[in-house]
Design a protein around this motif. Structure first.
Motif, PDB file in Angstrom:
ATOM      1  N   CYS A  75       0.845  -1.191   0.000  1.00 36.87           N
ATOM      2  CA  CYS A  75       0.000   0.000   0.000  1.00 36.87           C
ATOM      3  C   CYS A  75       0.881   1.241   0.000  1.00 36.87           C
ATOM      4  O   CYS A  75       2.100   1.153   0.068  1.00 36.87           O
ATOM      5  N   SER A  86      -2.681   0.079  -4.484  1.00 38.46           N
ATOM      6  CA  SER A  86      -2.623   0.419  -5.905  1.00 38.46           C
ATOM      7  C   SER A  86      -3.665  -0.381  -6.676  1.00 38.46           C
ATOM      8  O   SER A  86      -3.936  -1.549  -6.371  1.00 38.46           O
ATOM      9  N   SER A  87      -4.241   0.238  -7.699  1.00 38.31           N
ATOM     10  CA  SER A  87      -5.243  -0.453  -8.513  1.00 38.31           C
ATOM     11  C   SER A  87      -4.643  -1.678  -9.210  1.00 38.31           C
ATOM     12  O   SER A  87      -5.363  -2.613  -9.552  1.00 38.31           O
ATOM     13  N   ARG A  88      -3.328  -1.689  -9.388  1.00 38.95           N
ATOM     14  CA  ARG A  88      -2.680  -2.860  -9.987  1.00 38.95           C
ATOM     15  C   ARG A  88      -2.724  -4.068  -9.056  1.00 38.95           C
ATOM     16  O   ARG A  88      -2.499  -5.199  -9.490  1.00 38.95           O
ATOM     17  N   LYS A  89      -3.002  -3.833  -7.777  1.00 42.41           N
ATOM     18  CA  LYS A  89      -3.054  -4.926  -6.796  1.00 42.41           C
ATOM     19  C   LYS A  89      -4.490  -5.295  -6.428  1.00 42.41           C
ATOM     20  O   LYS A  89      -4.723  -6.038  -5.479  1.00 42.41           O
ATOM     21  N   ARG A  90      -5.468  -4.793  -7.198  1.00 45.37           N
ATOM     22  CA  ARG A  90      -6.881  -5.081  -6.913  1.00 45.37           C
ATOM     23  C   ARG A  90      -7.141  -6.586  -6.883  1.00 45.37           C
ATOM     24  O   ARG A  90      -7.861  -7.090  -6.018  1.00 45.37           O
ATOM     25  N   SER A  91      -6.541  -7.337  -7.804  1.00 45.44           N
ATOM     26  CA  SER A  91      -6.782  -8.786  -7.851  1.00 45.44           C
ATOM     27  C   SER A  91      -6.261  -9.478  -6.587  1.00 45.44           C
ATOM     28  O   SER A  91      -6.824 -10.486  -6.155  1.00 45.44           O
TER      29      SER A  91
END
Length: 114
Positions: A75, A86-91
């Motif tokens: 984060c 980060s939105s790249r870590k949404r999954s």
């Protein structure tokens, strides 16, 4: 002296000047900012913030060294003090499923424990 040999001389001079300029830039350019040795993580079950050594990273979600559970998500903190994933870590957050108790799935804002 022929026109061809004059052009070869000019081209050679330009190449040498470009190499010298590149070398000067290489040795005098400002250094790039160094990456931090640690990364800020949030435990998705408790909201506790942890800093872990970048070299010790493996898969995500990372394993919390205090609990042994894979609940840590990287984060970042904004200037106003809010914490986000980060939105790249949404999954990664979605993968946690019911274990996630503190990360909003829509905004990815972390509800930090006081």
């Amino acid at each position: 002296m022929s026109a061809v040999s004059e052009n070869k001389g000019k081209i050679g001079l330009v190449v040498v000047l470009l190499l010298v300029a590149g070398g000067v830039y290489w040795f005098t350019a400002p250094s790039r900012p160094k990456l931090s040795d640690t990364i800020l993580f949030v435990d998705a079950t408790t909201g506790k913030m942890l800093e872990l050594d970048r070299k010790a990273l493996g898969t995500l979600p990372a394993t919390n060294p205090e609990t042994g559970e894979p609940t840590l998500v990287p984060c970042y903190r904004t200037e106003d003090g809010k914490v986000f994933v980060s939105s790249r870590k949404r999954s990664v957050v979605q993968q946690l499923g019911e274990k996630n108790q503190v990360i909003d799935l829509e905004t990815l804002e972390v509800r930090v424990q006081p």
